[in-house]
Design a protein around this motif. Structure first.
Motif, PDB file in Angstrom:
ATOM      1  N   VAL A 327       0.847  -1.181   0.000  1.00 52.69           N
ATOM      2  CA  VAL A 327       0.000   0.000   0.000  1.00 52.69           C
ATOM      3  C   VAL A 327       0.889   1.239   0.000  1.00 52.69           C
ATOM      4  O   VAL A 327       1.801   1.352   0.810  1.00 52.69           O
ATOM      5  N   SER A 328       0.644   2.142  -0.947  1.00 53.55           N
ATOM      6  CA  SER A 328       1.452   3.352  -1.064  1.00 53.55           C
ATOM      7  C   SER A 328       0.562   4.572  -0.932  1.00 53.55           C
ATOM      8  O   SER A 328      -0.482   4.656  -1.587  1.00 53.55           O
ATOM      9  N   ASN A 329       0.952   5.479  -0.043  1.00 55.91           N
ATOM     10  CA  ASN A 329       0.203   6.711   0.175  1.00 55.91           C
ATOM     11  C   ASN A 329       1.103   7.902  -0.115  1.00 55.91           C
ATOM     12  O   ASN A 329       2.292   7.906   0.237  1.00 55.91           O
ATOM     13  N   GLY A 330       0.563   8.925  -0.733  1.00 58.16           N
ATOM     14  CA  GLY A 330       1.328  10.124  -1.062  1.00 58.16           C
ATOM     15  C   GLY A 330       0.768  11.350  -0.381  1.00 58.16           C
ATOM     16  O   GLY A 330      -0.431  11.423  -0.082  1.00 58.16           O
ATOM     17  N   LEU A 331       1.669  12.328  -0.151  1.00 58.64           N
ATOM     18  CA  LEU A 331       1.265  13.559   0.521  1.00 58.64           C
ATOM     19  C   LEU A 331       2.073  14.717  -0.061  1.00 58.64           C
ATOM     20  O   LEU A 331       3.288  14.632  -0.209  1.00 58.64           O
ATOM     21  N   ILE A 332       1.386  15.784  -0.384  1.00 55.81           N
ATOM     22  CA  ILE A 332       2.022  16.990  -0.916  1.00 55.81           C
ATOM     23  C   ILE A 332       1.683  18.157   0.000  1.00 55.81           C
ATOM     24  O   ILE A 332       0.532  18.331   0.394  1.00 55.81           O
ATOM     25  N   SER A 333       2.699  18.949   0.329  1.00 55.43           N
ATOM     26  CA  SER A 333       2.467  20.117   1.187  1.00 55.43           C
ATOM     27  C   SER A 333       3.276  21.296   0.658  1.00 55.43           C
ATOM     28  O   SER A 333       4.397  21.133   0.191  1.00 55.43           O
ATOM     29  N   VAL A 334       2.693  22.478   0.726  1.00 53.65           N
ATOM     30  CA  VAL A 334       3.343  23.724   0.308  1.00 53.65           C
ATOM     31  C   VAL A 334       2.984  24.796   1.321  1.00 53.65           C
ATOM     32  O   VAL A 334       1.831  24.895   1.743  1.00 53.65           O
ATOM     33  N   GLY A 335       3.964  25.596   1.725  1.00 51.81           N
ATOM     34  CA  GLY A 335       3.657  26.650   2.675  1.00 51.81           C
ATOM     35  C   GLY A 335       4.865  27.493   2.991  1.00 51.81           C
ATOM     36  O   GLY A 335       5.988  27.219   2.562  1.00 51.81           O
ATOM     37  N   PRO A 336       4.673  28.548   3.754  1.00 48.73           N
ATOM     38  CA  PRO A 336       5.783  29.434   4.121  1.00 48.73           C
ATOM     39  C   PRO A 336       6.688  28.786   5.164  1.00 48.73           C
ATOM     40  O   PRO A 336       6.268  27.927   5.944  1.00 48.73           O
ATOM     41  N   LEU A 337       7.939  29.224   5.175  1.00 48.66           N
ATOM     42  CA  LEU A 337       8.909  28.814   6.184  1.00 48.66           C
ATOM     43  C   LEU A 337       9.249  30.037   7.033  1.00 48.66           C
ATOM     44  O   LEU A 337       9.558  31.111   6.508  1.00 48.66           O
ATOM     45  N   PHE A 338       9.210  29.846   8.343  1.00 52.69           N
ATOM     46  CA  PHE A 338       9.414  30.959   9.263  1.00 52.69           C
ATOM     47  C   PHE A 338      10.232  30.447  10.438  1.00 52.69           C
ATOM     48  O   PHE A 338       9.812  29.542  11.157  1.00 52.69           O
ATOM     49  N   ASP A 339      11.454  30.994  10.589  1.00 49.77           N
ATOM     50  CA  ASP A 339      12.358  30.562  11.659  1.00 49.77           C
ATOM     51  C   ASP A 339      12.742  31.795  12.462  1.00 49.77           C
ATOM     52  O   ASP A 339      13.453  32.675  11.979  1.00 49.77           O
ATOM     53  N   MET A 340      12.248  31.881  13.714  1.00 53.45           N
ATOM     54  CA  MET A 340      12.435  33.075  14.535  1.00 53.45           C
ATOM     55  C   MET A 340      13.316  32.761  15.737  1.00 53.45           C
ATOM     56  O   MET A 340      13.019  31.840  16.505  1.00 53.45           O
ATOM     57  N   PRO A 341      14.460  33.470  15.919  1.00 54.12           N
ATOM     58  CA  PRO A 341      15.287  33.235  17.107  1.00 54.12           C
ATOM     59  C   PRO A 341      14.589  33.734  18.365  1.00 54.12           C
ATOM     60  O   PRO A 341      14.016  34.819  18.382  1.00 54.12           O
ATOM     61  N   LEU A 342      14.661  32.944  19.416  1.00 54.29           N
ATOM     62  CA  LEU A 342      14.017  33.311  20.668  1.00 54.29           C
ATOM     63  C   LEU A 342      15.029  33.356  21.816  1.00 54.29           C
ATOM     64  O   LEU A 342      15.515  34.403  22.209  1.00 54.29           O
ATOM     65  N   PHE A 343      15.370  32.184  22.326  1.00 55.39           N
ATOM     66  CA  PHE A 343      16.179  32.148  23.540  1.00 55.39           C
ATOM     67  C   PHE A 343      17.643  32.508  23.297  1.00 55.39           C
ATOM     68  O   PHE A 343      18.357  32.852  24.241  1.00 55.39           O
ATOM     69  N   ASP A 344      18.134  32.405  22.055  1.00 54.68           N
ATOM     70  CA  ASP A 344      19.521  32.778  21.776  1.00 54.68           C
ATOM     71  C   ASP A 344      19.609  34.163  21.145  1.00 54.68           C
ATOM     72  O   ASP A 344      20.614  34.498  20.531  1.00 54.68           O
ATOM     73  N   TRP A 345      18.574  34.961  21.316  1.00 52.42           N
ATOM     74  CA  TRP A 345      18.556  36.280  20.698  1.00 52.42           C
ATOM     75  C   TRP A 345      19.674  37.154  21.267  1.00 52.42           C
ATOM     76  O   TRP A 345      20.305  37.921  20.545  1.00 52.42           O
ATOM     77  N   GLY A 346      19.975  37.042  22.532  1.00 53.92           N
ATOM     78  CA  GLY A 346      21.035  37.843  23.143  1.00 53.92           C
ATOM     79  C   GLY A 346      22.395  37.501  22.566  1.00 53.92           C
ATOM     80  O   GLY A 346      23.235  38.387  22.340  1.00 53.92           O
ATOM     81  N   LEU A 347      22.615  36.204  22.320  1.00 44.60           N
ATOM     82  CA  LEU A 347      23.886  35.807  21.726  1.00 44.60           C
ATOM     83  C   LEU A 347      24.027  36.355  20.311  1.00 44.60           C
ATOM     84  O   LEU A 347      25.109  36.810  19.907  1.00 44.60           O
ATOM     85  N   ARG A 348      22.934  36.360  19.569  1.00 44.04           N
ATOM     86  CA  ARG A 348      22.972  36.901  18.207  1.00 44.04           C
ATOM     87  C   ARG A 348      23.203  38.415  18.230  1.00 44.04           C
ATOM     88  O   ARG A 348      23.912  38.954  17.379  1.00 44.04           O
ATOM     89  N   ALA A 349      22.607  39.092  19.194  1.00 45.68           N
ATOM     90  CA  ALA A 349      22.834  40.535  19.319  1.00 45.68           C
ATOM     91  C   ALA A 349      24.293  40.823  19.667  1.00 45.68           C
ATOM     92  O   ALA A 349      24.891  41.780  19.149  1.00 45.68           O
ATOM     93  N   ALA A 350      24.880  39.998  20.528  1.00 43.82           N
ATOM     94  CA  ALA A 350      26.287  40.179  20.873  1.00 43.82           C
ATOM     95  C   ALA A 350      27.180  39.943  19.659  1.00 43.82           C
ATOM     96  O   ALA A 350      28.176  40.653  19.448  1.00 43.82           O
ATOM     97  N   ALA A 351      26.828  38.950  18.830  1.00 45.50           N
ATOM     98  CA  ALA A 351      27.612  38.688  17.620  1.00 45.50           C
ATOM     99  C   ALA A 351      27.561  39.882  16.668  1.00 45.50           C
ATOM    100  O   ALA A 351      28.576  40.272  16.078  1.00 45.50           O
ATOM    101  N   GLU A 352      26.379  40.497  16.526  1.00 46.85           N
ATOM    102  CA  GLU A 352      26.273  41.666  15.665  1.00 46.85           C
ATOM    103  C   GLU A 352      27.093  42.819  16.227  1.00 46.85           C
ATOM    104  O   GLU A 352      27.778  43.540  15.484  1.00 46.85           O
TER     105      GLU A 352
END
Length: 477
Positions: A327-352
């Motif tokens: 038995v073979s089942n197929g699935l197709i999905s399309v949508g936006p990708l959204f990756d938001m920094p949260l807990f490491d935001w301070g480290l990223r600010a320090a890097a900048e």
């Protein structure tokens, strides 16, 4: 999905993309470099009866065909230049593909999945597609990084060529100068030996003062010992030339004495502002600023969400052997990708924040490179002026002693003076010739230092201006 739900989804996605596009301009601006360039050279040489010297062929002012051939061979076979060429090619390949990070990508994958109850197993195959938009200055920062790396490689190549040409010319001058000095010292040694023979005769006739023969013998020995220095200098220069030309031994033809290179007519090209275009050290510092700005842009973008589109196509095939048919089942999905920094935001600010300081340091290094370039050119100009005066005075001294030697020859011929006096006059003239050879070499080396500071060298073949017949000009090969 219902029609209302589909419309809501489309409106939500449009709103998200619109907001992202609006924020895409939040990128890092390039700093103003404001190079500290003076309006004119402080030690500018007086205009000579010559057109401004071409920075890409400045050594031709010596009018030495052997030197011209050596420079061409060195540019074609030097290993340091060859290494810089390969690094430039590597940077150019990467720079051409810097935009690939923000193009749609497609990945194929397979995996095997087993149910926890071990009653079925599945073979999962599919394709994953993603497309990151490079918003918030991320794409711009990546472009700057790649272009900065390419510009730095180009500057390194030109720096290698500038240094190579200067070293070839310098060693050729030192080789020919050492050979000229050896010839003069050999002549002095011969005259010293003749003096010794004359004094021995006078001693037998009891016409020489006590110790005169010993003094003459010491002078003759010192003249022979002095030959070691120019011979060693000539050998060292020949060995360095061989390395510069990518050879394992010097050319035997170099050991044949030849005329000492003499600087002909030339004129200082350009103004201090031209250093920004011709000196590779300044171009390298400018490339470092661009790369640092790119790194800061990427660090700045890392503090914001990564936005893109994603799609996947997955097929799951039941591999359970207990069933007659898979038995073979197929699935197709399309949508936006959204990756938001949260807990490491301070480290990223320090890097900048850290990258912003690195950019400021790169700008200061650029200004320092400009100041260093101006200083080297001014120093070389001042040295060249002094060495030109020294050569002129040395030439006058040698010409005066040549006239004295001629007068002594006449007096000896007329039996009005001793041959010993003639020997002393010839030694004095040859000593003046040695000083003239050294002054002439020092002036030539100051000229080499000047054009090295200016960044003078042939351009690589792919950067030289095209000639009317379609061939590159300004390149050595």
């Amino acid at each position: 999905m219902t029609e209302a739900g589909s419309g809501l989804y489309r409106r939500w996605r449009a709103t998200l993309l619109g907001a992202a596009v609006a924020l895409a301009g939040c990128s890092v601006a390039m700093p103003k470099l404001d190079p500290p360039i003076p309006a004119q050279w402080q030690h500018a040489m007086a205009a000579q009866a010559a057109a401004p010297t071409d920075l890409h062929s400045w050594w031709r002012a010596f009018d030495d065909s052997a030197l011209n051939a050596l420079v061409d061979q060195a540019l074609a076979h030097n290993l340091d230049v060859a290494q810089a060429v390969e690094r430039l090619r590597a940077s150019r390949i990467l720079q051409r593909h810097e935009g690939a990070h923000y193009l749609p990508s497609l990945h194929a994958r397979t995996e095997q999945t087993i149910d926890p109850d071990a009653s079925a197993s599945y073979l999962v195959t599919g394709f994953d597609a993603s497309w990151e938009f490079g918003l918030f200055g991320r794409a711009q920062g990546t472009r700057r990084e790649a272009q900065g790396a390419l510009d730095a490689s180009m500057a390194d190549l030109q720096a290698a060529r500038v240094s190579l040409v200067a070293e070839v010319v310098r060693n050729w001058i030192e080789l020919r100068t050492a050979q000229r000095q050896e010839q003069l010292l050999q002549r002095v040694g011969e005259i010293r030996g003749h003096q010794l023979d004359l004094l021995k005769v006078r001693q037998r006739l009891q016409l020489a003062p006590p110790g005169a023969v010993d003094q003459a013998a010491a002078a003759a020995a010192q003249a022979e010992a002095a030959l070691a220095a120019p011979r060693q200098a000539a050998n060292a220069a020949a060995q360095r030339l061989a390395v510069l030309l990518g050879r394992n031994r010097p050319d035997p033809a170099w050991q044949q004495p030849g005329p000492q290179p003499r600087l002909g007519a030339w004129q200082l090209p350009g103004t201090p502002a031209e250093l920004l275009r011709t000196r590779p050290e300044i171009a390298r510092a400018e490339a470092d600023v661009l790369r640092a700005a790119g790194e800061l842009g990427v660090a700045h973008a890392d503090r914001f969400p990564s936005v893109g589109l994603g799609a996947s196509m997955i097929w799951a095939t039941d591999l359970n052997n207990n069933k007659k048919h898979t038995v073979s089942n197929g699935l197709i999905s399309v949508g936006p990708l959204f990756d938001m920094p949260l807990f490491d935001w301070g480290l990223r600010a320090a890097a900048e924040h850290a990258k912003s300081h690195e950019l400021k340091a790169a700008v200061l290094a650029y200004r320092q490179a400009v100041l260093q370039g101006v200083s080297e050119v001014e120093t070389a100009l001042g040295t060249l002026q002094q060495q030109q005066q020294r050569e002129r005075r040395s030439l006058e001294a040698w010409q005066a002693l040549q006239r004295v030697d001629g007068a002594l020859q006449t007096r000896v011929t007329l039996k009005l003076d001793s041959p010993l006096a003639l020997a002393d006059g010839r030694i004095a003239a040859d000593q003046a010739a040695l000083e003239l050879a050294d002054a002439r070499a020092s002036r030539s080396l100051a000229y080499v230092a000047l054009f090295k500071a200016l960044g003078g060298a042939p351009l690589p073949a792919d950067e030289a201006p095209a000639a009317p017949d379609g061939k590159a000009t300004g390149a050595a090969h």
